[in-house]
Motif scaffolding. Structure first.
Motif, mmCIF file in Angstrom:
data_model
loop_
_atom_site.group_PDB
_atom_site.id
_atom_site.type_symbol
_atom_site.label_atom_id
_atom_site.label_comp_id
_atom_site.label_asym_id
_atom_site.label_seq_id
_atom_site.Cartn_x
_atom_site.Cartn_y
_atom_site.Cartn_z
ATOM 1 N N VAL A 136 0.835 -1.201 0.000
ATOM 2 C CA VAL A 136 0.000 0.000 0.000
ATOM 3 C C VAL A 136 0.872 1.254 0.000
ATOM 4 N N THR A 137 1.913 1.245 0.835
ATOM 5 C CA THR A 137 2.824 2.388 0.877
ATOM 6 C C THR A 137 3.507 2.592 -0.468
ATOM 7 N N ALA A 138 3.935 1.510 -1.080
ATOM 8 C CA ALA A 138 4.638 1.607 -2.369
ATOM 9 C C ALA A 138 3.727 2.128 -3.474
ATOM 10 N N MET A 139 2.434 1.960 -3.327
ATOM 11 C CA MET A 139 1.487 2.401 -4.345
ATOM 12 C C MET A 139 1.022 3.843 -4.155
ATOM 13 N N GLN A 140 1.522 4.514 -3.127
ATOM 14 C CA GLN A 140 1.173 5.920 -2.939
ATOM 15 C C GLN A 140 1.935 6.791 -3.930
ATOM 16 N N ARG A 141 1.272 7.809 -4.451
ATOM 17 C CA ARG A 141 1.935 8.781 -5.314
ATOM 18 C C ARG A 141 2.487 9.887 -4.412
ATOM 19 N N GLU A 142 3.597 9.590 -3.770
ATOM 20 C CA GLU A 142 4.166 10.476 -2.760
ATOM 21 C C GLU A 142 5.193 11.414 -3.389
ATOM 22 N N PRO A 143 4.956 12.729 -3.372
ATOM 23 C CA PRO A 143 5.933 13.667 -3.934
ATOM 24 C C PRO A 143 7.299 13.493 -3.284
ATOM 25 N N ALA A 144 8.348 13.739 -4.046
ATOM 26 C CA ALA A 144 9.712 13.526 -3.570
ATOM 27 C C ALA A 144 10.020 14.241 -2.250
ATOM 28 N N PRO A 145 9.597 15.509 -2.050
ATOM 29 C CA PRO A 145 9.905 16.151 -0.769
ATOM 30 C C PRO A 145 9.298 15.414 0.434
ATOM 31 N N ALA A 201 8.576 12.090 0.490
ATOM 32 C CA ALA A 201 9.309 10.827 0.632
ATOM 33 C C ALA A 201 10.648 11.054 1.319
ATOM 34 N N GLN A 202 11.302 12.149 0.994
ATOM 35 C CA GLN A 202 12.586 12.461 1.618
ATOM 36 C C GLN A 202 12.420 12.761 3.104
ATOM 37 N N LEU A 203 11.378 13.480 3.457
ATOM 38 C CA LEU A 203 11.134 13.778 4.869
ATOM 39 C C LEU A 203 10.762 12.522 5.634
ATOM 40 N N GLN A 242 4.698 10.228 12.923
ATOM 41 C CA GLN A 242 4.546 10.869 11.616
ATOM 42 C C GLN A 242 3.289 10.367 10.917
ATOM 43 N N LEU A 243 2.607 11.267 10.228
ATOM 44 C CA LEU A 243 1.432 10.909 9.453
ATOM 45 C C LEU A 243 1.794 9.811 8.458
ATOM 46 N N ALA A 244 0.964 8.783 8.366
ATOM 47 C CA ALA A 244 1.211 7.705 7.405
ATOM 48 C C ALA A 244 1.104 8.247 5.990
ATOM 49 N N PRO A 245 1.866 7.698 5.048
ATOM 50 C CA PRO A 245 1.847 8.227 3.679
ATOM 51 C C PRO A 245 0.466 8.178 3.040
ATOM 52 N N GLU A 246 -0.309 7.120 3.327
ATOM 53 C CA GLU A 246 -1.654 7.061 2.752
ATOM 54 C C GLU A 246 -2.575 8.126 3.351
ATOM 55 N N GLN A 247 -2.322 8.486 4.616
ATOM 56 C CA GLN A 247 -3.077 9.581 5.222
ATOM 57 C C GLN A 247 -2.668 10.915 4.588
ATOM 58 N N GLY A 248 -1.391 11.062 4.334
ATOM 59 C CA GLY A 248 -0.912 12.275 3.679
ATOM 60 C C GLY A 248 -1.524 12.447 2.299
ATOM 61 N N GLN A 249 -1.630 11.340 1.558
ATOM 62 C CA GLN A 249 -2.226 11.422 0.233
ATOM 63 C C GLN A 249 -3.705 11.793 0.300
ATOM 64 N N GLY A 252 7.111 17.721 10.461
ATOM 65 C CA GLY A 252 6.602 18.567 9.399
ATOM 66 C C GLY A 252 5.952 17.917 8.204
ATOM 67 N N TYR A 253 5.667 16.607 8.264
ATOM 68 C CA TYR A 253 5.131 15.907 7.096
ATOM 69 C C TYR A 253 3.766 16.449 6.681
ATOM 70 N N SER A 254 2.842 16.562 7.621
ATOM 71 C CA SER A 254 1.485 16.991 7.281
ATOM 72 C C SER A 254 1.474 18.436 6.798
ATOM 73 N N ALA A 255 2.248 19.305 7.435
ATOM 74 C CA ALA A 255 2.315 20.699 6.992
ATOM 75 C C ALA A 255 2.903 20.800 5.590
ATOM 76 N N LEU A 256 3.917 20.002 5.310
ATOM 77 C CA LEU A 256 4.516 19.994 3.976
ATOM 78 C C LEU A 256 3.524 19.476 2.944
ATOM 79 N N ALA A 257 2.805 18.413 3.286
ATOM 80 C CA ALA A 257 1.799 17.874 2.373
ATOM 81 C C ALA A 257 0.745 18.930 2.056
ATOM 82 N N ALA A 258 0.293 19.648 3.081
ATOM 83 C CA ALA A 258 -0.727 20.675 2.882
ATOM 84 C C ALA A 258 -0.202 21.806 2.010
ATOM 85 N N ALA A 259 1.017 22.254 2.270
ATOM 86 C CA ALA A 259 1.590 23.342 1.490
ATOM 87 C C ALA A 259 1.746 22.950 0.029
#
Length: 220
Positions: free
Chosen positions: A16-25, A27-29, A42-49, A71-78
């Motif tokens: 499931v994590t591998a199938m997320q379209r997670e922007p590089a910034p 994924a790096q964080l 940290q917010l799970a990647p699927e929650q971030g998406q 800062g994951y959720s704030a970065l995702a929102a921005a």
């Protein structure tokens, strides 16, 4: 009997994590935080998406969060809201948010994020005193569990009608399902809040078994 959905064992969760379209910034964080002893905060990647999708779907421009960590959720929102968006972030840890600021800067969104380091209720009450009631499109609550009921009541004032309120960690690793004498502080608070949110006519309610449990509300 309610039909049970597919359980996520470690292999399927990894898929499931591998199938997320997670922007590089993001994924790096996430990678930079993975080795931290509190990385589970940290917010799970699927929650971030999902957060990014909801912000784009609703055309959100003003996002508020209680609990920023690295800062994951704030970065995702921005990233989701783009150049017209503004993020207001509340936390108490300079050490954790120092990591956040580095990654926000690297992603080119630092100027769109306002971080306040003090107890969140103080910040939320200041926002209300400054006349910002009903001015936010979305608020995420992802902080100390005993504080959730107070954060939620402030969210009902700060988020506009039709806006979103999201609450993370509403399953607490499954601990909310069965009361125990030795349960962690805050578990009973979240258990009671789950029931209260289900019955709260001030919001439209959706409780998702996503990550560690994510409740999505629309303020009526």
């Amino acid at each position: 009997m309610t039909r049970q959905t597919l359980p996520l064992d470690p292999v399927l969760a990894g898929y499931v994590t591998a199938m997320q379209r997670e922007p590089a910034p993001l994924a790096q964080l996430r990678a930079a935080t993975a080795g931290h002893r509190l990385a589970k905060m940290q917010l799970a990647p699927e929650q971030g998406q999902l957060l990014m999708l909801l912000l784009q779907l609703t055309g959100a421009r003003r996002y508020l969060e209680v609990g920023t960590y690295t800062g994951y959720s704030a970065l995702a929102a921005a990233l989701a809201m783009g150049a017209a968006g503004q993020v207001t972030a509340c936390d108490v840890s300079d050490a954790f948010t120092r990591v956040a600021r580095e990654h926000w800067q690297a992603a080119g969104v630092a100027e769109r994020i306002t971080l306040t380091l003090q107890p969140a209720l103080r910040t939320l009450d200041t926002l209300l005193a400054d006349g910002l009631a009903g001015q936010f499109d979305c608020m995420l609550i992802d902080a100390d569990k005993p504080g959730y009921p107070d954060y939620y009541e402030r969210a009902l004032q700060l988020v506009r009608p039709g806006g979103l309120i999201l609450l993370d960690n509403m399953l607490l690793g499954g601990d909310v399902a069965t009361a125990r004498d030795d349960e962690a502080p805050g578990t009973a608070v979240i258990r009671d809040l789950n029931a209260a949110l289900r019955d709260d006519e001030r919001v439209t309610h959706c409780f998702l078994p996503l990550g560690d449990g994510l409740t999505v509300l629309i303020r009526r």
